[in-house]
Write a protein that holds these residues in place. Sequence first.
Motif, PDB file in Angstrom:
ATOM      1  N   VAL A  68       0.860  -1.191   0.000  1.00  0.00           N
ATOM      2  CA  VAL A  68       0.000   0.000   0.000  1.00  0.00           C
ATOM      3  C   VAL A  68       0.887   1.228   0.000  1.00  0.00           C
ATOM      4  O   VAL A  68       1.677   1.432   0.926  1.00  0.00           O
ATOM      5  N   CYS A  70       1.312   5.330  -0.020  1.00  0.00           N
ATOM      6  CA  CYS A  70       0.801   6.698   0.115  1.00  0.00           C
ATOM      7  C   CYS A  70       1.941   7.614  -0.310  1.00  0.00           C
ATOM      8  O   CYS A  70       2.162   7.849  -1.493  1.00  0.00           O
ATOM      9  N   GLY A  71       2.740   8.111   0.656  1.00  0.00           N
ATOM     10  CA  GLY A  71       3.852   8.998   0.301  1.00  0.00           C
ATOM     11  C   GLY A  71       5.089   8.253  -0.193  1.00  0.00           C
ATOM     12  O   GLY A  71       6.024   8.861  -0.705  1.00  0.00           O
ATOM     13  N   GLY A  72       5.141   6.936   0.000  1.00  0.00           N
ATOM     14  CA  GLY A  72       6.294   6.148  -0.434  1.00  0.00           C
ATOM     15  C   GLY A  72       7.537   6.399   0.405  1.00  0.00           C
ATOM     16  O   GLY A  72       8.649   6.166  -0.047  1.00  0.00           O
ATOM     17  N   HIS A  73       7.381   6.843   1.662  1.00  0.00           N
ATOM     18  CA  HIS A  73       8.529   7.215   2.491  1.00  0.00           C
ATOM     19  C   HIS A  73       8.945   6.160   3.498  1.00  0.00           C
ATOM     20  O   HIS A  73       9.834   6.410   4.306  1.00  0.00           O
ATOM     21  N   SER A  74       8.300   5.004   3.497  1.00  0.00           N
ATOM     22  CA  SER A  74       8.785   3.961   4.395  1.00  0.00           C
ATOM     23  C   SER A  74      10.236   3.676   4.011  1.00  0.00           C
ATOM     24  O   SER A  74      10.535   3.457   2.835  1.00  0.00           O
ATOM     25  N   GLY A 108      -6.756   8.967   1.558  1.00  0.00           N
ATOM     26  CA  GLY A 108      -5.712   8.045   2.011  1.00  0.00           C
ATOM     27  C   GLY A 108      -4.372   8.179   1.324  1.00  0.00           C
ATOM     28  O   GLY A 108      -3.383   7.647   1.808  1.00  0.00           O
ATOM     29  N   ASN A 130       7.814  16.552   9.646  1.00  0.00           N
ATOM     30  CA  ASN A 130       8.703  17.684   9.367  1.00  0.00           C
ATOM     31  C   ASN A 130       9.071  17.855   7.894  1.00  0.00           C
ATOM     32  O   ASN A 130       9.769  18.805   7.558  1.00  0.00           O
ATOM     33  N   GLY A 135       3.913  10.942   3.407  1.00  0.00           N
ATOM     34  CA  GLY A 135       2.489  10.633   3.266  1.00  0.00           C
ATOM     35  C   GLY A 135       1.725  10.720   4.582  1.00  0.00           C
ATOM     36  O   GLY A 135       2.222  10.301   5.627  1.00  0.00           O
ATOM     37  N   GLY A 138       1.018   6.585   5.977  1.00  0.00           N
ATOM     38  CA  GLY A 138       1.966   5.854   6.813  1.00  0.00           C
ATOM     39  C   GLY A 138       2.279   6.604   8.093  1.00  0.00           C
ATOM     40  O   GLY A 138       2.337   6.011   9.173  1.00  0.00           O
ATOM     41  N   MET A 145       4.810  12.208  14.524  1.00  0.00           N
ATOM     42  CA  MET A 145       5.446  13.228  15.364  1.00  0.00           C
ATOM     43  C   MET A 145       5.678  14.480  14.531  1.00  0.00           C
ATOM     44  O   MET A 145       6.082  14.382  13.373  1.00  0.00           O
ATOM     45  N   VAL A 196      -6.649   2.620   4.620  1.00  0.00           N
ATOM     46  CA  VAL A 196      -7.437   3.795   5.005  1.00  0.00           C
ATOM     47  C   VAL A 196      -7.615   4.685   3.776  1.00  0.00           C
ATOM     48  O   VAL A 196      -6.642   5.096   3.143  1.00  0.00           O
ATOM     49  N   TYR A 416      10.420   3.586  17.440  1.00  0.00           N
ATOM     50  CA  TYR A 416       9.258   4.156  16.740  1.00  0.00           C
ATOM     51  C   TYR A 416       8.999   3.300  15.510  1.00  0.00           C
ATOM     52  O   TYR A 416       9.899   3.133  14.678  1.00  0.00           O
ATOM     53  N   ASN A 418       7.551   3.834  12.837  1.00  0.00           N
ATOM     54  CA  ASN A 418       7.749   4.526  11.560  1.00  0.00           C
ATOM     55  C   ASN A 418       9.217   4.797  11.243  1.00  0.00           C
ATOM     56  O   ASN A 418       9.538   5.276  10.164  1.00  0.00           O
TER      57      ASN A 418
HETATM   58  C1  LIG Z   1      12.040  12.341   4.824  1.00  0.00           C
HETATM   59  C2  LIG Z   1      11.218  11.732   5.929  1.00  0.00           C
HETATM   60  C3  LIG Z   1      10.783  12.518   6.975  1.00  0.00           C
HETATM   61  C4  LIG Z   1      10.015  11.962   7.995  1.00  0.00           C
HETATM   62  N1  LIG Z   1       9.603  12.762   9.025  1.00  0.00           N
HETATM   63  C5  LIG Z   1       8.801  12.242   9.969  1.00  0.00           C
HETATM   64  C6  LIG Z   1       8.282  13.073  10.994  1.00  0.00           C
HETATM   65  O1  LIG Z   1       8.568  14.263  11.060  1.00  0.00           O
HETATM   66  N2  LIG Z   1       7.456  12.519  11.911  1.00  0.00           N
HETATM   67  C7  LIG Z   1       7.119  11.186  11.873  1.00  0.00           C
HETATM   68  O2  LIG Z   1       6.354  10.755  12.728  1.00  0.00           O
HETATM   69  N3  LIG Z   1       7.608  10.374  10.927  1.00  0.00           N
HETATM   70  C8  LIG Z   1       8.435  10.870   9.975  1.00  0.00           C
HETATM   71  N4  LIG Z   1       8.938  10.052   9.003  1.00  0.00           N
HETATM   72  C9  LIG Z   1       8.653   8.607   9.051  1.00  0.00           C
HETATM   73  C10 LIG Z   1       7.329   8.337   8.346  1.00  0.00           C
HETATM   74  O3  LIG Z   1       6.293   8.511   9.278  1.00  0.00           O
HETATM   75  C11 LIG Z   1       7.294   6.920   7.779  1.00  0.00           C
HETATM   76  O4  LIG Z   1       8.339   6.750   6.855  1.00  0.00           O
HETATM   77  C12 LIG Z   1       5.962   6.612   7.132  1.00  0.00           C
HETATM   78  O5  LIG Z   1       5.878   5.227   6.875  1.00  0.00           O
HETATM   79  C13 LIG Z   1       5.779   7.370   5.845  1.00  0.00           C
HETATM   80  O6  LIG Z   1       4.495   7.192   5.348  1.00  0.00           O
HETATM   81  P1  LIG Z   1       4.241   7.241   3.779  1.00  0.00           P
HETATM   82  O7  LIG Z   1       2.787   7.167   3.584  1.00  0.00           O
HETATM   83  O8  LIG Z   1       4.981   8.356   3.170  1.00  0.00           O
HETATM   84  O9  LIG Z   1       4.972   5.901   3.326  1.00  0.00           O
HETATM   85  P2  LIG Z   1       4.558   4.663   2.417  1.00  0.00           P
HETATM   86  O10 LIG Z   1       5.838   3.995   2.122  1.00  0.00           O
HETATM   87  O11 LIG Z   1       3.694   5.064   1.295  1.00  0.00           O
HETATM   88  O12 LIG Z   1       3.715   3.781   3.404  1.00  0.00           O
HETATM   89  C14 LIG Z   1       4.345   3.113   4.474  1.00  0.00           C
HETATM   90  C15 LIG Z   1       3.418   2.022   4.974  1.00  0.00           C
HETATM   91  O13 LIG Z   1       2.309   2.641   5.620  1.00  0.00           O
HETATM   92  C16 LIG Z   1       1.119   1.932   5.327  1.00  0.00           C
HETATM   93  N5  LIG Z   1       0.195   2.865   4.673  1.00  0.00           N
HETATM   94  C17 LIG Z   1       0.465   4.036   4.069  1.00  0.00           C
HETATM   95  N6  LIG Z   1      -0.682   4.638   3.711  1.00  0.00           N
HETATM   96  C18 LIG Z   1      -1.684   3.833   4.084  1.00  0.00           C
HETATM   97  C19 LIG Z   1      -3.097   3.915   4.013  1.00  0.00           C
HETATM   98  N7  LIG Z   1      -3.708   4.965   3.485  1.00  0.00           N
HETATM   99  N8  LIG Z   1      -3.816   2.885   4.511  1.00  0.00           N
HETATM  100  C20 LIG Z   1      -3.203   1.801   5.059  1.00  0.00           C
HETATM  101  N9  LIG Z   1      -1.878   1.684   5.161  1.00  0.00           N
HETATM  102  C21 LIG Z   1      -1.132   2.695   4.689  1.00  0.00           C
HETATM  103  C22 LIG Z   1       1.511   0.744   4.484  1.00  0.00           C
HETATM  104  O14 LIG Z   1       1.703  -0.361   5.340  1.00  0.00           O
HETATM  105  C23 LIG Z   1       2.824   1.159   3.882  1.00  0.00           C
HETATM  106  O15 LIG Z   1       3.665   0.070   3.611  1.00  0.00           O
HETATM  107  C24 LIG Z   1       9.689  10.584   7.957  1.00  0.00           C
HETATM  108  C25 LIG Z   1      10.134   9.791   6.904  1.00  0.00           C
HETATM  109  C26 LIG Z   1      10.901  10.353   5.904  1.00  0.00           C
HETATM  110  C27 LIG Z   1      11.404   9.484   4.802  1.00  0.00           C
END
Ligand SMILES: Cc1cc2nc3c(=O)[nH]c(=O)nc-3n(C[C@H](O)[C@H](O)[C@H](O)COP(=O)(O)OP(=O)(O)OC[C@H]3O[C@@H](n4cnc5c(N)ncnc54)[C@H](O)[C@@H]3O)c2cc1C
Length: 465
Positions: A68, A70-74, A108, A130, A135, A138, A145, A196, A416, A418
């Motif tokens: 799944v 969203c922002g692709g930031h995992s 989502g 920050n 996304g 995630g 935070m 979500v 954490y 994440n």
């Molecule tokens: C540059 C950077 C800065 C960051 N800064 C912070 C910060 O300030 N505070 C903080 O708390 N964290 C921070 N993070 C960590 C961040 O919270 C996690 O990397 C998080 O997983 C990113 O979510 P995403 O939707 O971008 O990632 P994605 O890789 O798209 O999703 C990660 C995982 O989340 C789940 N997911 C995503 N969207 C959904 C959805 N809609 N429904 C169900 N499951 C979903 C899936 O399991 C997916 O594999 C940061 C990460 C990066 C890379």
Amino acid sequence: MKSADVAALRRGLDGQVLIPGEAGYDATRTVWNAMVDRRPAVIARCASASDVAAAVRFARANALEIGVRCGGHSVAGMSVPDGGIMLDLTPMAAVRVDPERRLARAQGGALLGAVDRATQPFGLATTAGNVSHTGVGGLTLGGGMGWVARQHGLTCDNVLSFEVVTADGELMCATESDNPDLFWGLRGGGGNFGVVTDFEFRLHHIGTAALVAELYYPAQDATAAMRAWRDLIPHAPRRATLTAWVGTAGVWPFLPPELHGRSVVSVGLVWVGDPSEGHDQITVLRSATPAAAERIRELSYLELQTMDDDREGHHQRRYWKGHYLRALDDAAIDAFIGRGAPAGTDEPDLLPAASLQAYGGAIADVADDATAFAQRDALVEFVASAAWTDPAEDEIRMANARSYGAAIEPFASGAYVNALADEGAQGVRRAYGAAKLARLGALKHRYDPENVFHLNHNIPPVTTE
Ligand SMILES: Cc1cc2nc3c(=O)[nH]c(=O)nc-3n(C[C@H](O)[C@H](O)[C@H](O)COP(=O)(O)OP(=O)(O)OC[C@H]3O[C@@H](n4cnc5c(N)ncnc54)[C@H](O)[C@@H]3O)c2cc1C
């Protein structure tokens, strides 16, 4: 998977379906961490909750692993399955604000920046991370935070309702009163319980102004500066989030040239609210140890929320190690400053940088059992982050980050979810602790007994019968 099935999926979706070789396929499977280079068999670019439900049913019928996005930031690139189906939620990126009721709805696949841009014209915000290209999905599901968390709680604490597609392709709502067990699990339990498709957030009046202070120290003054900074954490007002950083200085105009290329420490704070009040806090910080250089910026909240966007941009190779610490004693400070380097090393270029961000305030006001998020007693979050471009450096960069993580681990109280990378089941145990993990496992069994959603920091289903 037969091509006739893919054709049927295409006909059934509002959004696009992509398979290898088609225009847009490579761009869509590319995520933040350039180390991630996986090839889904099919990508469903979902445009609606019913697209998500159809894609989940398609995945199950064809025995495809689901990622799944969203922002692709995992950091581990969890959203991109090799050979499975990627549910790309980025076409669902809309945010709507009701300023009167102080509510926002984010789809989502929305990014944090979209939430901030929609809410700030009214002086409103909810807690967001920050970096604006992260996304909502995630970040919120794992906790969330951000710079107003000490005032208003984690992002997950500000969710009023979730709309979720479950493992059997049903659309459900989770609120305090509607499916409250699911509502509990979605606030910290990550992507384990469903997809979500819509988040409803509570907004707060935070104004539009912010202040950032960073005081820089060479190695010989770092210990005294860090100890004084640590002693200020319990007394900081909620509008201030104390920060510290250690890393290799670039050719930065605000630093004396003799520090360029050297390992330096900065201590500081981020203040959200009237900057004139925040300056008093800088005076307190400054009085402890004279700094080699200062960088003080008054900026808008939107500028604050995007100031690290370029530094934390896409297309670099990345590796992280994170910990929570309930206390920061002198030995932990020494380990932080040491960057995990073998004693006597004077080659800081290949070492990761690391940050500390203070928790407490409204994060700690929420009872531990109120949400799945499990680390409310953290004093600070530690993240060591390595970023590089040359694949030949992969091993040394990751080894150095692991050494740094290992040097901090004896002082850590947990992790954490994440910030986990490749820690596997042990990392998940550290994120939740045994009791909460047992409750989450039972919830997983209720909503996803076959562990359909397992490409995440996985909570295995546990039967209680
Ligand atoms: C540059 C950077 C800065 C960051 N800064 C912070 C910060 O300030 N505070 C903080 O708390 N964290 C921070 N993070 C960590 C961040 O919270 C996690 O990397 C998080 O997983 C990113 O979510 P995403 O939707 O971008 O990632 P994605 O890789 O798209 O999703 C990660 C995982 O989340 C789940 N997911 C995503 N969207 C959904 C959805 N809609 N429904 C169900 N499951 C979903 C899936 O399991 C997916 O594999 C940061 C990460 C990066 C890379």
